[in-house]
Design a protein around this motif. Structure first.
Motif, PDB file in Angstrom:
ATOM      1  N   TYR A   1       2.303  11.521  -2.076  1.00 17.24           N
ATOM      2  CA  TYR A   1       1.560  12.180  -3.156  1.00 17.24           C
ATOM      3  C   TYR A   1       2.136  13.543  -3.573  1.00 17.24           C
ATOM      4  O   TYR A   1       1.522  14.585  -3.354  1.00 17.24           O
TER       5      TYR A   1
ATOM      6  N   ARG B   1       5.997  10.498  -8.846  1.00 12.43           N
ATOM      7  CA  ARG B   1       4.965   9.556  -8.372  1.00 12.43           C
ATOM      8  C   ARG B   1       5.197   8.153  -8.925  1.00 12.43           C
ATOM      9  O   ARG B   1       5.069   7.158  -8.206  1.00 12.43           O
ATOM     10  N   LEU B   2       5.507   8.068 -10.207  1.00 10.35           N
ATOM     11  CA  LEU B   2       5.742   6.755 -10.820  1.00 10.35           C
ATOM     12  C   LEU B   2       6.991   6.114 -10.221  1.00 10.35           C
ATOM     13  O   LEU B   2       7.026   4.898  -9.991  1.00 10.35           O
TER      14      LEU B   2
ATOM     15  N   THR C   1      -4.494   0.963  -7.155  1.00  5.70           N
ATOM     16  CA  THR C   1      -3.612   0.773  -8.330  1.00  5.70           C
ATOM     17  C   THR C   1      -2.167   1.201  -8.088  1.00  5.70           C
ATOM     18  O   THR C   1      -1.301   0.864  -8.885  1.00  5.70           O
ATOM     19  N   HIS C   2      -1.877   1.939  -6.996  1.00  2.00           N
ATOM     20  CA  HIS C   2      -0.504   2.446  -6.825  1.00  2.00           C
ATOM     21  C   HIS C   2       0.566   1.344  -6.876  1.00  2.00           C
ATOM     22  O   HIS C   2       1.627   1.566  -7.462  1.00  2.00           O
ATOM     23  N   PRO C   3       0.335   0.152  -6.274  1.00  3.27           N
ATOM     24  CA  PRO C   3       1.384  -0.883  -6.331  1.00  3.27           C
ATOM     25  C   PRO C   3       1.205  -1.909  -7.461  1.00  3.27           C
ATOM     26  O   PRO C   3       1.763  -2.996  -7.398  1.00  3.27           O
TER      27      PRO C   3
ATOM     28  N   SER D   1       0.846  -1.198   0.000  1.00  3.49           N
ATOM     29  CA  SER D   1       0.000   0.000   0.000  1.00  3.49           C
ATOM     30  C   SER D   1       0.877   1.242   0.000  1.00  3.49           C
ATOM     31  O   SER D   1       1.902   1.275   0.680  1.00  3.49           O
ATOM     32  N   ILE D   2       0.469   2.230  -0.756  1.00  2.35           N
ATOM     33  CA  ILE D   2       1.216   3.491  -0.814  1.00  2.35           C
ATOM     34  C   ILE D   2       1.013   4.281   0.481  1.00  2.35           C
ATOM     35  O   ILE D   2       1.772   5.179   0.799  1.00  2.35           O
TER      36      ILE D   2
ATOM     37  N   GLN E   1       8.015   6.562  -7.155  1.00  6.43           N
ATOM     38  CA  GLN E   1       7.594   6.072  -5.832  1.00  6.43           C
ATOM     39  C   GLN E   1       6.924   4.707  -5.946  1.00  6.43           C
ATOM     40  O   GLN E   1       7.198   3.792  -5.168  1.00  6.43           O
ATOM     41  N   GLN E   2       6.049   4.594  -6.932  1.00  7.70           N
ATOM     42  CA  GLN E   2       5.283   3.355  -7.058  1.00  7.70           C
ATOM     43  C   GLN E   2       6.181   2.177  -7.417  1.00  7.70           C
ATOM     44  O   GLN E   2       6.049   1.084  -6.865  1.00  7.70           O
ATOM     45  N   TYR E   3       7.107   2.409  -8.349  1.00  6.57           N
ATOM     46  CA  TYR E   3       8.009   1.312  -8.722  1.00  6.57           C
ATOM     47  C   TYR E   3       8.988   1.017  -7.597  1.00  6.57           C
ATOM     48  O   TYR E   3       9.309  -0.147  -7.326  1.00  6.57           O
TER      49      TYR E   3
ATOM     50  N   GLU F   1      -5.702   5.357 -12.294  1.00  7.49           N
ATOM     51  CA  GLU F   1      -4.416   5.863 -12.781  1.00  7.49           C
ATOM     52  C   GLU F   1      -4.113   5.467 -14.219  1.00  7.49           C
ATOM     53  O   GLU F   1      -4.315   4.319 -14.615  1.00  7.49           O
TER      54      GLU F   1
END
Length: 801
Positions: A258, A270-271, A310-312, A67-68, A273-275, A355
């Motif tokens: 965020y 942001r991308l 969808t973040h992860p 989870s983000i 962070q997610q990766y 996203e």
């Protein structure tokens, strides 16, 4: 050290002097907090080690919850309760002249989340550990969290949320377990032994360093782990970059939750962070797994990876990359393992919140991952073509990459084995509208898991007086079996119980009134109806509807000498995203209204408006127990579930809400006589969106109440704001009121009148309150997590016998 009061006092005093290098008498509250926190961590360390050893030894399937956000709140109080040592500590500290509440107040709220998504993740961790389930959290260790909100002249001002200023006593840094994460660069393709191989070269490397936090279960030896990743420079920094620039860019990955993504720079961050989150987490999970099993062919049998929104979702192509490039598997084997490992929760029906990443940003930043996503898309579209030959429109709408965008929700559904919504209506909307085409293709993947909250924090910790009243009535089994709260139902008709319930509510209202006075300088009537709307500020949550109704009440009080209302205190708390300018206008509007109403002697004995700045978990723990009315007034079909509605209900507030999210399930449980429902249904809203026919101007012209309050946004009613509220005025009329505020206005006014009448029938109101508490056990996250464990993850509790 916590076996009895005397032992605790001895160890605490000695430890404080050793840790702080000063005499006990000279210690500060912060010294005392750090000492107590360290004692607790030391106390549970053996159980933490044993839990992990048990998982390793017993071949338990484990779930990793990515989870983000993890909106944990303060941990000292809940850890003391879960360990069953709060009384010993409180009494021991009292003997030493120290107030435990003061120590708890000194703890910063962990700045790791923003709203419902992060709070849900925190509740789930509590339930996993309390139910002895092998499950861990994976997140990012944000240095500053979202932001600290200050209200200056009625406007939201964002300050850095410096929650780590004094360190974090609960975390353990594990630099030896760092994982290398690669960005940028290019992919070198070659052929070896008759198969294509891929090497990511010239990459910019970032080190993900884990900080582990213990997740302590209630009355059990189970201690799970929340692993948070911090971005740090690698030893080999890129030669083409200035070292300071590289350091800044690297550290910014885990700097803020965020980052503003209105420009490409923010989108890239942001991308990243997610990766960063998924590459670090999967790297760690796979390393642990390899150490035990060697190969990854049975990975899905022992590991479940859950992506919270969808973040992860990049976990899907990242696991594919590991299986293809590092393990040398065939595409078919890798895809089988991936799609049997990863499950996905969808949290929204708002298409703008799903996203989508521009290819021109995604491809250069994550070149190998993009290649894999492209291949997933090709194969997925081929499967669609086989099922629906010639249906180009359907394939275009379902494609993972289309029109220069990578669609993360489409990737999540294609690459997982389970897709769940978070309330019955939300899941139905996903299946029959938002994700209809995917549901037709993958009906077996879709299921519902209605959200829940941990009753241990939101009742046992937040409202100890109410918890004691419940235990005195029905025993304490409800703490471990929250469904037993249903045994409280007969007490809704018990005079003595209701009197005690009323006294507890009054005490909590007095405490909140004191907090309001300290924070705002406004004196509120403790016997007034506390009508509360606290949640993220978003147009669909319709704080604006609430505001327009208060303006209407104020107008009537001013204009009609015969009109009066039962005293009402309207309480708001909300943060608006830094780039969400419309939401910030609403905050200014609430504060402008508060200034006008609270300073008007003609009305302020009957009407007060309060905006509590910097809404957060610890403040929520004071607000929920004091609330009489729970405002859950989102446009029907827009709120996936809501969890604030459950927290209010659990603390005896009565819901005023639309037929949206989990409000519908609350209605089903408590019955229509114990809730106030108003407004359009989801079907009516969806019909307007699909077929048109809604004209906001009609409501504006035909209801003089609406015309008056809408005009007051721009006619000088609010002095010294100039044209500040014109965007709100325009959203309602020129832009045709996207969230049907004016359409639901009359129904809302009528529902509020019913609330006022019901509140004055004190016996009946207390009965409603008690029935809501009795049914709230259904919304415990223990129930939700059991459903996830049995229906999705297939994990089993461990036994300590």
């Amino acid at each position: 050290m916590f076996s009895n009061k005397e032992k605790f006092k001895e160890v605490f005093s000695k430890k404080l002097e050793m840790m702080c290098g000063k005499r006990f008498e000279e210690s500060t509250v912060r010294d005392q907090y750090h000492t107590l926190g360290n004692m607790i961590r030391e106390y549970i360390s053996n159980n933490w080690i044993q839990t992990n050893e048990k998982y390793r030894a017993e071949n338990n399937k484990q779930v990793y919850y990515l989870s983000i956000e993890f909106l944990l709140g303060r941990l000292l109080g809940s850890n003391l309760i879960n360990l069953g040592i709060r009384d010993v500590v409180e009494e021991g500290l009292k003997d030493l002249g120290i107030d435990l509440r003061e120590i708890e107040e000194s703890e910063a709220d962990a700045g790791l989340g923003n709203g419902g998504l992060g709070r849900l993740a925190a509740c789930f961790l509590d339930s996993l550990a309390s139910l002895n389930l092998p499950g861990h959290g994976c997140g990012i260790r944000y240095k500053h969290g979202l932001f600290e909100q200050k209200i200056v002249d009625g406007y939201q001002v964002e300050l850095p949320e410096q929650w780590l200023r004094n360190g974090n006593v609960w975390e353990v840094r594990k630099a030896d377990l760092a994982v290398e994460v690669n960005f940028w660069g290019k992919v070198e393709v070659s052929q070896e032994k008759g198969r294509l191989t891929f090497r990511h070269i010239d990459a910019e490397k970032v080190m993900a360093v884990p900080y582990d936090m213990p997740v302590i279960g209630y009355d059990t030896k189970t201690v799970n782990t929340l692993r948070l990743w911090s971005a740090e420079p690698a030893k080999m920094f890129p030669i083409h970059k200035n070292i300071m620039q590289y350091k800044r860019e690297t550290e910014s990955i885990s700097e803020f939750l965020y980052p503003d993504d209105t420009h490409d720079e923010g989108k890239i961050l942001r991308l990243k962070q997610q990766y960063f989150l998924v590459a670090a987490s999967l790297g760690s999970i796979v390393r642990t797994y390899r150490h035990k099993y060697g190969h990854l062919y049975d990975f899905h049998k022992h590991v479940a990876i859950h992506v919270n929104d969808t973040h992860p979702v990049l976990a899907i192509p990242e696991l594919m990359r590991i299986l293809l490039d590092e393990e040398g598997m065939s595409w078919e084997d890798a895809w089988h393992i991936t799609t049997n490992t990863i499950s996905y929760t969808n949290h929204t029906t708002l298409s703008e919140a799903l996203e989508k990443w521009p290819v021109y940003i995604f491809q250069p930043l994550l070149p190998r991952i993009y290649m894999i996503v492209e291949e997933i898309n090709e194969r997925f579209c081929r499967d669609l073509w086989e099922r629906y030959p010639g249906d180009w429109k359907r394939i275009e709408e379902m494609a993972i990459i289309a029109h220069g965008l990578v669609k993360m929700a489409h990737l999540a559904i294609a690459g997982s084995y389970s897709v769940n919504g978070v309330a019955k209506i939300h899941t139905d909307i996903l299946k029959h509208r938002e994700m209809k085409l995917f549901y037709e293709f993958f009906p077996e993947k879709f299921n519902n898991k209605t959200n829940g909250i941990t009753h241990r924090r939101w009742l046992l910790k937040a409202n100890p007086e109410l918890s004691r009243l419940i235990t005195n009535a029905i025993g304490d089994e409800w703490i471990k079996q929250p469904e037993k709260l249903l045994d409280l139902k007969p007490y809704a008709y018990d005079v003595s119980f209701k009197q005690n319930l009323a006294a507890i509510k009054q005490k909590r209202k007095k405490m909140l009134a004191q907090r309001i006075y300290e924070q705002t300088g406004v004196v509120v009537d403790e016997s007034s109806i506390f009508d509360v709307q606290v949640k993220r500020l978003h147009a669909y949550k319709r704080q604006l509807l609430n505001v327009l109704h208060i303006m209407y009440l104020y107008n009537r009080l001013k204009e009609e000498s015969s009109f009066s209302i039962y005293p009402r205190t309207f309480i708001f708390g909300a943060k608006a995203s830094p780039g969400y300018y419309y939401a910030k206008k609403i905050i200014k509007l609430i504060n402008s209204l508060a200034e006008k109403v609270n300073n008007d002697r003609q009305t302020n004995e009957q009407l007060k408006v309060i905006f509590l700045e910097n809404y957060r978990v610890s403040l929520a723990e004071e607000i929920f127990p004091a609330a009489d009315v729970s405002e859950q007034i989102s446009t029907a079909s827009k709120e996936a579930s809501g969890t604030g509605n459950m927290k209010f209900m659990m603390n005896g507030a009565v819901t005023l809400g639309t037929l949206d999210g989990a409000n519908i399930e609350i209605l089903e449980l408590v019955g229509e006589e114990n809730i106030f429902i108003f407004g359009m249904t989801a079907d009516e809203v969806i019909s307007y969106y699909q077929n048109g026919g809604y004209h906001a101007y009609e409501y504006y012209h035909h209801d003089k109440r609406i015309k008056q309050v809408v005009d007051q946004l721009v006619n000088g009613f609010f002095p010294n704001v100039y044209d500040h509220f014109e965007p709100i005025y325009d959203s309602l009329l020129t832009q045709n009121d996207q969230y049907f505020v004016l359409r639901d206005f009359a129904a809302y006014v009528e529902a509020q009148e019913k609330v006022e009448k019901a509140y004055q029938q004190r016996d009946k109101w207390l009965e409603m309150s008690a029935i809501n508490i009795a049914h709230s056990g259904h919304f415990s996250s223990d129930r939700t997590i059991r459903e996830y464990a049995n229906d999705i993850w297939n994990i089993k509790p461990i036994s300590w016998e």
